[in-house]
Each structure stands twice: as structure tokens, then as C-alpha cells.
Design an enzyme around this catalytic site. Sequence first.
Site, short mmCIF file in Angstrom:
data_model
loop_
_atom_site.label_atom_id
_atom_site.label_comp_id
_atom_site.label_asym_id
_atom_site.label_seq_id
_atom_site.Cartn_x
_atom_site.Cartn_y
_atom_site.Cartn_z
N TYR A 22 56.32 17.04 25.26
CA TYR A 22 55.31 17.71 26.47
C TYR A 22 54.51 18.67 25.59
O TYR A 22 53.18 19.01 25.81
CB TYR A 22 56.36 17.97 27.95
CG TYR A 22 54.82 18.90 28.76
CD1 TYR A 22 54.57 17.54 29.37
CD2 TYR A 22 55.71 19.42 29.18
CE1 TYR A 22 53.34 17.88 30.29
CE2 TYR A 22 54.77 19.76 30.41
CZ TYR A 22 53.53 18.80 31.00
OH TYR A 22 53.07 19.59 31.84
N TYR A 46 36.09 18.09 20.51
CA TYR A 46 34.88 17.75 20.90
C TYR A 46 33.91 18.50 21.54
O TYR A 46 32.81 18.01 21.17
CB TYR A 46 35.28 16.82 22.36
CG TYR A 46 35.98 14.74 21.56
CD1 TYR A 46 34.83 13.86 22.24
CD2 TYR A 46 36.84 14.93 20.73
CE1 TYR A 46 35.29 12.60 21.21
CE2 TYR A 46 37.41 13.65 20.61
CZ TYR A 46 36.25 12.70 20.88
OH TYR A 46 36.76 11.64 20.75
#
Length: 325
Positions: free
Chosen positions: A153, A167
Amino acid sequence: MAVRGEHVVVIGGAGFVGSHVCERLLHSGHRVTCVDSLLTGSADNVAALRGSDRFDVVCCDITLPPEKWPPFDPPSDVLHLASPASPKDYQRLPLATLRVGARGTEHALELATRHGARLVLSSTSEVYGDPVEHPQRETYWGNVNPIGPRSVYDEAKRYAEALVMAYHREYGTDVAIARVFNTYGPRMRADDGRMIPNFITQALRGRPLTVAGTGEQTRSVCYVDDTVSGLLALWRSDLTGPVNLGNPHEMTVRHVAEQIRDLTGTTSAVTTVPGAVDDPQRRCPDITLARTALGWQPEVPPREGLHRTVAWFATRAGSPLTPRT
């Protein structure tokens, strides 16, 4: 490019926090599409919203290639909240957790980039690991065991944050990162293994409240309505983040158990069980950035939030309990 808020896609929208986000957006007049694989989410969480002509549910695994997704209209915004979030879930689903943090986040970013949408990633305080800085600021890089049982996680979220920023830098994608601290409230699963639903369920059943470790480790717990307000404030802003969203009121785990015992009126004992591996010993956010840049801070006091949550669980369990105030 669509107008901000014209059509919001909430990935993980049938989960605990995601369903509250969908509900708030819908009640604010937005068109909302809930995308969820239902791996740990539940259709029941959004059942009351399905009568609206501005709300759709798409059952979809975002770790699959986008060409395998069911069709839905282009988004103006993408809120990415998908991931198993409780230790019980992500340790039961380690590879699925890593995939949704990696492939799922990249697919969500591709969707946002293609349509000029803003993407908000719901990350986590777990990126700080067992912190040596206290309280935790966004500039802190963390103290995470990359191969421990919690790592699937922790590292999935750390990788997701890196991917979001990649991005943003390479394609100019409009992004934001929220680091969400412990959140609780109605629609948590009774069996999800997290501290507050565990304690409430045990109390309602007249069983001992089991505190992991010494119980002196600390947490900050934020009521879900406040967390949602923070997420949406970040979404509406032009901030990239990361931004901590949590309650800076620090409590020991034992104190949380005692508060719940008092609210339920149970006579159950508070007992201890062995602590979890790599369990953080202190956890508390510095929310200066959220306060100054977003004008956000938690409004629901912990006891009031716990009272509401106990009442919801009691109703679901068919308990005659009337929670104390």
C-alpha cells in the site's frame, strides 16, 4: 476542453470515501460517473444516488487496458480514489493493491490527459511510513519499509504520486495530490480491520475492545465529511500539492477505544493484542498548507464524529443502543 465540474468521474466511487464524494458532488449539481470494480467497494454505498439522471455507475477494473473498459462519456475532471485502503484488505490483496496504484493510476492519468481533465489523486499519510518527523509536513520524504507487509500500500501510493508528477511535467496534465490521513464515518465496513470500525463493532457486540500494541501509539482521525470537503477544495483550486488533509488533533489509540466504549455505554474491557509489523507510532498532519492555500480545516470535533459513526453502525446492526453525547 470541458468546463471544470461539468462531468466528474470518480474512480473508486463506490468505496467508503468515494461514495461520500459522489454524493457531495451530485448534491452540488454536478454530473457524476462512479467507476468502481467493487473489489472492496459496495454498490450499496451509492444505491441512493442511482435515481438521479446526473449519476451513472460503471463497473470497471481500471487496471485493465482502457480499451476493455465499458464506454462512458469524456470527463471534465477525474478524482482517483481507487485502492484497497485497510491493512486487512491490502494484505489480502497485495498484487491488486500494487496494480491499482501503478497501472490504475496510469490509466486514470491517460484518461485525464486525453480529455484535458484535472486529476486529483487521493494519496495517503502512509507515504510517511513510521515518521521520524512530527507532525508530518508535505516536505517530509518519509520512513517506509519497502519490503514489509504494509509496503504494497505504502509503495503503491508513493509510486502513484511519482507517476502523477511525471505526467504533469511531461504532458502538462492538470493534477493535484491529496495526502489523506485516517478518515472515519458512516459506510465503513464493519469487517475492514481498521481501528474505529473494529472498536465500534466489538463494543456493540459486548466484546473486549482490542488495542494493538501498547495503545500509546497516536493517530489523527478526521470525520469523512471534513475529508470530502478538503478533497473538493483541492479539486476546485489550482494547487498541485501534495497537500495534507487530516485532523491535527492527536490521540492515542487507547483513548479512541475509551471514547467509543463511553459512547456506546458498553462495560467491555479495553485489552491489548500484539502490535502489527511496521505500525506507525506517531501520526499527525501539519495542515498549514491546507489552511492557508485552501482555507480548509476540520470542523467536526472527534467526539461528535465518533457519535455519528457509532449511531450509524448501531442502526445497521439493529442495535437498540442510543449513543451517548
